[in-house]
Design an enzyme around this catalytic site. Sequence first.
Site, PDB file in Angstrom:
ATOM      1  N   HIS A 114      34.402 -31.658  13.048  1.00 16.08           N
ATOM      2  CA  HIS A 114      33.201 -32.051  13.798  1.00 16.08           C
ATOM      3  C   HIS A 114      32.953 -33.561  13.689  1.00 16.08           C
ATOM      4  O   HIS A 114      33.866 -34.314  13.383  1.00 16.08           O
ATOM      5  CB  HIS A 114      31.998 -31.232  13.326  1.00 16.08           C
ATOM      6  N   GLU A 120      27.285 -29.646   8.840  1.00 11.51           N
ATOM      7  CA  GLU A 120      28.681 -29.430   8.487  1.00 11.51           C
ATOM      8  C   GLU A 120      29.484 -30.725   8.602  1.00 11.51           C
ATOM      9  O   GLU A 120      30.339 -31.019   7.774  1.00 11.51           O
ATOM     10  CB  GLU A 120      29.292 -28.348   9.367  1.00 11.51           C
ATOM     11  N   HIS A 169      36.485 -27.574   6.967  1.00 13.97           N
ATOM     12  CA  HIS A 169      35.260 -27.066   7.591  1.00 13.97           C
ATOM     13  C   HIS A 169      34.407 -26.343   6.554  1.00 13.97           C
ATOM     14  O   HIS A 169      34.858 -26.033   5.450  1.00 13.97           O
ATOM     15  CB  HIS A 169      35.597 -26.096   8.729  1.00 13.97           C
ATOM     16  N   GLU A 220      37.822 -23.164   5.456  1.00 15.98           N
ATOM     17  CA  GLU A 220      36.369 -22.944   5.479  1.00 15.98           C
ATOM     18  C   GLU A 220      35.955 -22.843   4.021  1.00 15.98           C
ATOM     19  O   GLU A 220      36.172 -21.814   3.369  1.00 15.98           O
ATOM     20  CB  GLU A 220      36.017 -21.680   6.248  1.00 15.98           C
TER      21      GLU A 220
END
Length: 610
Positions: free
Chosen positions: A445, A460, A513, A575
């Site tokens: 992101h 995030e 992430h 993640e």
Amino acid sequence: MKLLISILTSVLIISSFSIPVNTVLANSDSAVIASDHVNMREGPGLAFATIATANEGDTYEILDKEYGWLKVRLSGGKEGWVAEWLTLQNETVQDSAGSQTRKVTADELRVRSGPSTDESILSSLKNGDDVQVASEENGWVEIITKENIKGWVKAEYLSLASAESDLSETDSSANSNMGTISVDRLNVRDDFSSNAAVIGSFNQGDTVIIIDEQYGWLHVEGNGLNGWVSSSYVQTNSTSAQPDQADSITDVTLKDSAVTIMVDALTVRDEPNHAGSSLTTVNLGESYSIEEVSGEWYKISLSSGESGWIASWYTEPGGTVPSADSSSEEGSQLTVLYNGSNVRSMPSVQSEVVARVYSGEQFKAVAQNGEWHEIELSDGTTGFIADWIVSSDEAAAENQTEEDVIEEKSQTEEENVIEEESQEEVPDQPAVSIEEATIVIDAGHGGRDSGAVGAGGSYEKTLTLRTAEILYHKLSSTGATVIMTRQDDRYVDLHTRVASSKLNGADLFISIHYDAIDDRSIKGFTTYYYGDMDQPLAESVHSGLEDQLNLQDRGVQFGNYLVLRENSIPAILLELGYISNPTEEAVINNDQFREIAATGVYNGVVDYFD
């Protein structure tokens, strides 16, 4: 008697402070700006808003001093603060007996803070300027200019000396690598790390001398500052380049190619110069095709079908230009790429969130508004989702069997033999040790794409960057070449992230992430891979994380993500916990957790090569 003693004592005290004849009187009540584009702020610190800008030679009355900052009087009776290290605090000098007035005979003579070319430049003088001589030392003269700047110049360029310019200084600077800052308020740090202390900032257009380069950071000097900045925001240029030759090469190689915009709100003009009228603006991370080149200006094709000119020094070669038919047509299927993506009431990140959607979910496109798709939700209502978090080809990829994918890939390779074959003619050998490896770290992101938002409001995009920076330094310490897809809060599209692997001949790609979902009880970390070549890396890194993280282990899983699917090298997506879980979010927001997580990834990568 006591009265007489008191009077005599007072006279002695007063006489001890009297000023001798022929002594220079000084009064440090003014500050002269030592650089161009110096910010004047509301308060004594970089956190305060900029209220004005000053340039080299501007003089201000000093009202107060605090924490290395000067409070000065601005025009119109206003007051502002300026960093003391960007000023020269002038001594207002009264002419003493015996001082000399001499003339400058060089076209441009630099005034330095000491009698050496190694000292910093305070100002410059023109041919014919008058100066007062204060002292002389080893071929240097201490002078006072008419602006009350006190500094040193070479004696040979005063009065009857040769009118040649300061050639030794000019030659020295001509051999230096120069750079131009491409954004405003670029932080200057005391070390090559985003965790290092900020010692000042540069603005767009500032020129700096490049001293050294380390791991994506440049050691630069300029505007009174000496420190490290991100290389992503410095347009480098060698002063020894041949302009005519460079222009002719650019005309040949860049026409019909693509460039990516490196600053936000870059003006597009109707002529290839700053005098051209503004047509529109283009933004950071967007890519455009070059139609024509004129000197250092590019004529680009806009999405509206029009064309305009932009300054080339605010761009980088390469990028993926959206095709005319890439926008979603009514009725087409869009697939969500990330968990916890927001659907909003209007096509803006500021509008109300009306729904949360998750990776792999598919929705019918109703219409498109710029960079936003209007989609139909399961309850029949509609909302807007950003195009950078959906894929229009994801549905087809998910519905294919493994055999279909292999067959389609084979057909594609046969039909599109183009550049890939030419590259394979001289293939890069995969690294056999971590010291030889090139590793891409992808901080998920960034910029307008904040990613998931935690239960407590954490973004995030911020957490991924902080984790990626720690991992960057750990892997760099092994001797590996480490590339970051982003080094700050900027938007980078998914295809550009993948392209960084190809452009740098990378051996591994690691995307970082943090997860989110409506169910706040869900927690744990997961490692995703796409193909067989990715799985060994995924298992090795996940094993490293297992040894370090005290979170629920959700295992190694298949993930149909674009950054994995489109990569031609081993690639994984991590993640590292659920920020939608309040307890886990609090753990993740701790610096120690990110250090531990990065250590786990580092250990896994080292084991992968061993």
